[in-house]
Design an enzyme around this catalytic site. Structure first.
Site: not given
Length: 389
Positions: A301, A361, A349
């Protein structure tokens, strides 16, 4: 992890958005579906229910992602420390060479004295002394040294002290490198352990259970899409109101117009960079999530967001823990394309906002870079929004 690791950041979550009726209904549907899955009898009394498996797998993926960010931080620190060690070892080598040169010059004086039969082999005495300082303490010998010999002695003493200092620094740096390498291996092992546990749980599901789990996931995505659409409406309404207010005040003073022009120019620059970052991120859609990866073939990420903004000429730190502090925090309602959306209390994240409640993402192991609602894990999962430029 080692005690010197930087603690994870904590902070206030992004301002919540009221859940629209339609989204509430969809979320209720997901909850009911999950309850049904939980209530469904298991073929084996000792096996966990489908809902329990789902929760455990989600938790393991979350833990693996958090461990991945720890791994990224340790890897970055290890790389920097290794460069420092290499630099110090180079310095030691250079200092050692200078020390040898100074020693050779002193040796040449001793040899010359020996050949000429000089009665006071001062440089030889220096070379046989326990330390340069011992030799200096022999004032009667120093008094008979020539200026050139004194210069050679001074050079030797200086280089010996500098060499010893560089060697100490190198030894300390090597010790630190060992610590960071141990941190790196610990984080790596943690990620692998969590992912292996998730794979084991999923492998134990029957085909029917996997189908039901996929149906639950689909309903979650539909509910998230509804919330994203509601946020898009709110942002569009706010933008229209702002444009209307700006038009109404267009007849203001010249100084006001100048200030507005400057602000508009700044926004344009930010918008251009954000557009470049988004264009890069879109070009990565379909590439696999791989923990610790920074491209070009795969990403995790924070590796994706770092690479996207790098394409726009903006340097972001490697980890989510640092990226969350690399810009200006804005409210969720004010989020613009290119902003970074962070998730969970441990900020483990991140995705890049594309507008209308959606983001790009790298989700998790086994998945690919994709567009998805920022509500993919519920509104409570959103931590904050940060504008890098």
């Amino acid at each position: 992890m080692a005690s010197h690791r930087k603690s994870r950041p904590t902070g206030t979550r992004a301002a919540g958005i009221r859940t629209p009726a339609l989204a509430t209904a969809a979320l209720t549907s997901v909850a009911l579906f999950s309850q049904t899955a939980n209530a469904a009898p298991s073929a084996d009394e000792g096996r966990p229910s489908l809902a329990e498996v789902e929760k455990k797998v989600d938790d393991l993926y979350r833990q693996a992602e958090s461990a991945t960010e720890n791994y990224n931080a340790a890897k970055e620190k290890t790389t920097k420390q290794r460069k420092r060690v290499d630099t110090l070892l180079d310095n030691v080598a250079q200092r050692t060479q200078k020390l040898n040169d100074a020693r050779e010059e002193l040796g040449s004086f001793a040899a010359a004295q020996y050949r000429t039969g000089a009665s006071a082999p001062d440089t030889a005495t220096f070379l046989l002394a326990d330390s340069p300082q011992d030799y200096f303490d022999q004032a009667q010998l120093m008094g008979r040294l020539t200026a050139r010999q004194k210069g050679a002695v001074d050079d030797y003493v200086t280089e010996q002290a500098a060499t010893m200092q560089e060697r100490r620094k190198a030894a300390e740096s090597l010790g630190t490198l060992t610590d960071t390498q141990n941190d790196l291996q610990t984080a790596k092992a943690t990620v692998q352990k969590k992912l292996a546990a998730a794979r084991v749980l999923l492998s134990q599901l029957t085909a029917e259970e996997k189908a039901r789990l996929a149906a639950i996931e689909k309903q979650k995505q539909e509910a998230a899409a509804l919330k994203a659409a509601e946020l898009a409406k709110q942002q569009a309404a706010a933008a229209a109101a702002a444009a209307k207010a700006s038009a109404a005040s267009g007849s203001g003073s010249s100084s006001g117009s100048s200030s507005s022009s400057s602000s508009s120019s700044s926004d344009s620059t930010v918008g251009t960079k954000a557009a470049k970052a988004l264009a890069f991120a879109r070009a990565q859609i379909g590439k696999p999530y791989v923990w610790g990866a920074t491209g070009p073939g795969s990403y995790d990420c924070s590796g994706l967001t770092q690479a996207a903004w790098k394409a726009a000429g903006v340097s972001l730190p490697r980890t989510t823990y640092d990226q969350v502090n690399a810009g200006t925090t804005v409210s969720l309602a004010d989020a613009r394309p290119g902003d970074l959306v962070f998730f969970y209390d441990d900020v483990s994240h991140v995705g890049i906002y594309i507008g209308d409640g959606m983001m790009i993402h790298a989700p998790k192991p086994g998945a690919y870079v994709r567009e998805e609602s920022i509500y993919y894990d519920g509104e409570s999962g959103i931590h904050s929004v940060v504008r890098p430029a």
